[in-house]
Design a protein around this motif. Structure first.
Motif, PDB file in Angstrom:
ATOM      1  N   HIS A  18      95.409  35.136 105.095  1.00 28.18           N
ATOM      2  CA  HIS A  18      94.122  35.666 104.639  1.00 28.18           C
ATOM      3  C   HIS A  18      93.313  36.074 105.866  1.00 28.18           C
ATOM      4  O   HIS A  18      92.954  35.230 106.681  1.00 28.18           O
ATOM      5  N   MET A  19      93.040  37.361 105.973  1.00 27.79           N
ATOM      6  CA  MET A  19      92.278  37.865 107.113  1.00 27.79           C
ATOM      7  C   MET A  19      90.861  38.173 106.686  1.00 27.79           C
ATOM      8  O   MET A  19      90.636  38.647 105.574  1.00 27.79           O
ATOM      9  N   GLN A  20      89.911  37.919 107.584  1.00 25.71           N
ATOM     10  CA  GLN A  20      88.525  38.277 107.307  1.00 25.71           C
ATOM     11  C   GLN A  20      87.829  38.659 108.605  1.00 25.71           C
ATOM     12  O   GLN A  20      88.207  38.205 109.679  1.00 25.71           O
ATOM     13  N   GLY A  21      86.846  39.532 108.472  1.00 25.39           N
ATOM     14  CA  GLY A  21      86.093  39.985 109.639  1.00 25.39           C
ATOM     15  C   GLY A  21      86.477  41.390 110.036  1.00 25.39           C
ATOM     16  O   GLY A  21      86.722  42.250 109.199  1.00 25.39           O
ATOM     17  N   ASP A  22      86.533  41.625 111.328  1.00 23.04           N
ATOM     18  CA  ASP A  22      86.808  42.948 111.879  1.00 23.04           C
ATOM     19  C   ASP A  22      88.189  42.981 112.525  1.00 23.04           C
ATOM     20  O   ASP A  22      88.553  42.069 113.257  1.00 23.04           O
ATOM     21  N   LEU A  23      88.913  44.046 112.244  1.00 16.94           N
ATOM     22  CA  LEU A  23      90.204  44.265 112.896  1.00 16.94           C
ATOM     23  C   LEU A  23      90.008  45.383 113.907  1.00 16.94           C
ATOM     24  O   LEU A  23      89.990  46.555 113.571  1.00 16.94           O
ATOM     25  N   ASN A  24      89.806  44.997 115.154  1.00 13.60           N
ATOM     26  CA  ASN A  24      89.628  45.998 116.198  1.00 13.60           C
ATOM     27  C   ASN A  24      90.618  45.726 117.324  1.00 13.60           C
ATOM     28  O   ASN A  24      91.472  44.848 117.214  1.00 13.60           O
ATOM     29  N   ILE A  49     100.089  39.620 103.803  1.00 14.82           N
ATOM     30  CA  ILE A  49      98.879  39.739 104.607  1.00 14.82           C
ATOM     31  C   ILE A  49      97.775  40.241 103.686  1.00 14.82           C
ATOM     32  O   ILE A  49      97.815  41.368 103.198  1.00 14.82           O
ATOM     33  N   ASP A  50      96.801  39.385 103.425  1.00 15.67           N
ATOM     34  CA  ASP A  50      95.690  39.675 102.518  1.00 15.67           C
ATOM     35  C   ASP A  50      94.549  40.283 103.323  1.00 15.67           C
ATOM     36  O   ASP A  50      93.919  39.617 104.141  1.00 15.67           O
ATOM     37  N   LEU A  51      94.274  41.569 103.082  1.00 13.30           N
ATOM     38  CA  LEU A  51      93.240  42.294 103.824  1.00 13.30           C
ATOM     39  C   LEU A  51      91.925  42.396 103.056  1.00 13.30           C
ATOM     40  O   LEU A  51      91.041  43.154 103.439  1.00 13.30           O
ATOM     41  N   GLY A  52      91.770  41.635 101.980  1.00 14.39           N
ATOM     42  CA  GLY A  52      90.605  41.745 101.110  1.00 14.39           C
ATOM     43  C   GLY A  52      89.280  41.448 101.782  1.00 14.39           C
ATOM     44  O   GLY A  52      88.250  41.988 101.388  1.00 14.39           O
ATOM     45  N   ALA A  53      89.264  40.603 102.788  1.00 16.03           N
ATOM     46  CA  ALA A  53      88.005  40.233 103.441  1.00 16.03           C
ATOM     47  C   ALA A  53      87.811  40.934 104.784  1.00 16.03           C
ATOM     48  O   ALA A  53      86.934  40.557 105.557  1.00 16.03           O
ATOM     49  N   ILE A  54      88.605  41.952 105.053  1.00 18.43           N
ATOM     50  CA  ILE A  54      88.413  42.748 106.273  1.00 18.43           C
ATOM     51  C   ILE A  54      87.260  43.714 106.014  1.00 18.43           C
ATOM     52  O   ILE A  54      87.271  44.471 105.052  1.00 18.43           O
ATOM     53  N   ASP A  55      86.260  43.670 106.888  1.00 14.06           N
ATOM     54  CA  ASP A  55      85.066  44.501 106.717  1.00 14.06           C
ATOM     55  C   ASP A  55      85.125  45.797 107.508  1.00 14.06           C
ATOM     56  O   ASP A  55      84.541  46.795 107.116  1.00 14.06           O
ATOM     57  N   PHE A  56      85.805  45.773 108.635  1.00  9.02           N
ATOM     58  CA  PHE A  56      85.834  46.931 109.524  1.00  9.02           C
ATOM     59  C   PHE A  56      87.211  47.020 110.160  1.00  9.02           C
ATOM     60  O   PHE A  56      87.794  46.002 110.540  1.00  9.02           O
ATOM     61  N   VAL A  57      87.717  48.234 110.271  1.00  5.33           N
ATOM     62  CA  VAL A  57      88.977  48.472 110.965  1.00  5.33           C
ATOM     63  C   VAL A  57      88.731  49.558 112.001  1.00  5.33           C
ATOM     64  O   VAL A  57      88.381  50.683 111.664  1.00  5.33           O
ATOM     65  N   GLY A  58      88.909  49.200 113.274  1.00  5.35           N
ATOM     66  CA  GLY A  58      88.787  50.172 114.345  1.00  5.35           C
ATOM     67  C   GLY A  58      90.065  50.984 114.476  1.00  5.35           C
ATOM     68  O   GLY A  58      91.147  50.528 114.095  1.00  5.35           O
ATOM     69  N   SER A  59      89.961  52.177 115.016  1.00  8.84           N
ATOM     70  CA  SER A  59      91.126  53.059 115.098  1.00  8.84           C
ATOM     71  C   SER A  59      92.233  52.469 115.962  1.00  8.84           C
ATOM     72  O   SER A  59      93.409  52.538 115.614  1.00  8.84           O
ATOM     73  N   SER A  60      91.893  51.868 117.090  1.00  9.49           N
ATOM     74  CA  SER A  60      92.933  51.273 117.929  1.00  9.49           C
ATOM     75  C   SER A  60      93.454  49.980 117.310  1.00  9.49           C
ATOM     76  O   SER A  60      94.629  49.647 117.453  1.00  9.49           O
ATOM     77  N   GLY A  61      92.604  49.268 116.592  1.00 15.46           N
ATOM     78  CA  GLY A  61      93.041  48.043 115.919  1.00 15.46           C
ATOM     79  C   GLY A  61      94.043  48.334 114.825  1.00 15.46           C
ATOM     80  O   GLY A  61      95.052  47.645 114.689  1.00 15.46           O
ATOM     81  N   LEU A  82     101.479  43.761 102.099  1.00 10.57           N
ATOM     82  CA  LEU A  82     100.024  43.776 102.219  1.00 10.57           C
ATOM     83  C   LEU A  82      99.421  43.610 100.835  1.00 10.57           C
ATOM     84  O   LEU A  82      99.978  44.099  99.857  1.00 10.57           O
ATOM     85  N   SER A  83      98.271  42.944 100.773  1.00  8.89           N
ATOM     86  CA  SER A  83      97.579  42.816  99.492  1.00  8.89           C
ATOM     87  C   SER A  83      96.085  43.025  99.694  1.00  8.89           C
ATOM     88  O   SER A  83      95.575  42.892 100.807  1.00  8.89           O
ATOM     89  N   ASN A  84      95.411  43.357  98.606  1.00 14.02           N
ATOM     90  CA  ASN A  84      93.960  43.558  98.586  1.00 14.02           C
ATOM     91  C   ASN A  84      93.484  44.552  99.642  1.00 14.02           C
ATOM     92  O   ASN A  84      92.508  44.323 100.342  1.00 14.02           O
ATOM     93  N   VAL A  85      94.194  45.660  99.748  1.00 15.95           N
ATOM     94  CA  VAL A  85      93.828  46.696 100.708  1.00 15.95           C
ATOM     95  C   VAL A  85      92.742  47.570 100.079  1.00 15.95           C
ATOM     96  O   VAL A  85      92.909  48.099  98.988  1.00 15.95           O
ATOM     97  N   LYS A  86      91.632  47.716 100.765  1.00 21.88           N
ATOM     98  CA  LYS A  86      90.533  48.541 100.274  1.00 21.88           C
ATOM     99  C   LYS A  86      90.933  50.015 100.345  1.00 21.88           C
ATOM    100  O   LYS A  86      91.681  50.422 101.232  1.00 21.88           O
ATOM    101  N   PRO A  87      90.424  50.822  99.412  1.00 21.49           N
ATOM    102  CA  PRO A  87      90.808  52.245  99.380  1.00 21.49           C
ATOM    103  C   PRO A  87      90.573  52.982 100.696  1.00 21.49           C
ATOM    104  O   PRO A  87      91.385  53.796 101.098  1.00 21.49           O
ATOM    105  N   GLU A  88      89.484  52.672 101.393  1.00 21.75           N
ATOM    106  CA  GLU A  88      89.211  53.375 102.649  1.00 21.75           C
ATOM    107  C   GLU A  88      90.234  52.999 103.729  1.00 21.75           C
ATOM    108  O   GLU A  88      90.571  53.805 104.579  1.00 21.75           O
ATOM    109  N   PHE A  89      90.751  51.783 103.688  1.00 18.87           N
ATOM    110  CA  PHE A  89      91.775  51.383 104.643  1.00 18.87           C
ATOM    111  C   PHE A  89      93.127  51.953 104.242  1.00 18.87           C
ATOM    112  O   PHE A  89      93.956  52.256 105.094  1.00 18.87           O
ATOM    113  N   LEU A  90      93.356  52.111 102.961  1.00 24.87           N
ATOM    114  CA  LEU A  90      94.601  52.709 102.492  1.00 24.87           C
ATOM    115  C   LEU A  90      94.726  54.135 103.018  1.00 24.87           C
ATOM    116  O   LEU A  90      95.808  54.562 103.412  1.00 24.87           O
TER     117      LEU A  90
END
Length: 131
Positions: A18-24, A49-61, A82-90
């Motif tokens: 379960h991931m949460q926060g920013d992926l940069n 890998i549960d991406l439901g609580a990821i708020d921000f994804v940087g391009s290099s991240g 992968l699970s709970n991927v937000k549409p903008e990250f998809l």
């Protein structure tokens, strides 16, 4: 902001991250090392890998994350999903042509998503806009 990853194991031995926060960029390399260790230590486990609580994804991240998932799936033959991927990250995953994006899109019913072949429409052009 920081990123946290909680690793859980179910009764069948499957692993959920379960991931949460920013992926940069700063967080992507330690995450890569941790995911490779998990895959090496648990070669028969299904890793989600549960991406439901990821708020921000940087391009290099996201670049490092996509490379890590591809490496684990193709070279280590790990069962990574992968699970709970937000549409903008998809959309970003599709831009990087990750096969997992098609699987996630199918699960989340994004049939009418207009990001199909986004990388070939824009990524292979000299300019990304037209006048």
């Amino acid at each position: 902001m920081s990123m946290k990853a909680n690793v859980l194991r179910d009764a069948s031995g499957n692993i959920i991250v379960h991931m949460q926060g920013d992926l940069n960029y700063d967080h992507s390399l330690p995450l890569r090392n941790e995911l490779q260790t998990i895959a090496n230590d648990n070669p028969n486990a299904k890793i989600t890998i549960d991406l439901g609580a990821i708020d921000f994804v940087g391009s290099s991240g996201i670049c490092h994350f996509v490379e890590t998932v591809k490496f684990l799936k193709e070279n280590r033959k790990a069962n990574v999903n992968l699970s709970n991927v937000k549409p903008e990250f998809l959309k970003i995953f599709r831009l990087y042509s990750i096969n997992e994006a098609d699987y996630v899109a199918e699960l989340m019913n994004f049939d009418n998503d207009d990001t199909e072949n986004l990388n070939t429409r824009f990524g292979n052009r000299n300019q990304t806009f037209e006048n």
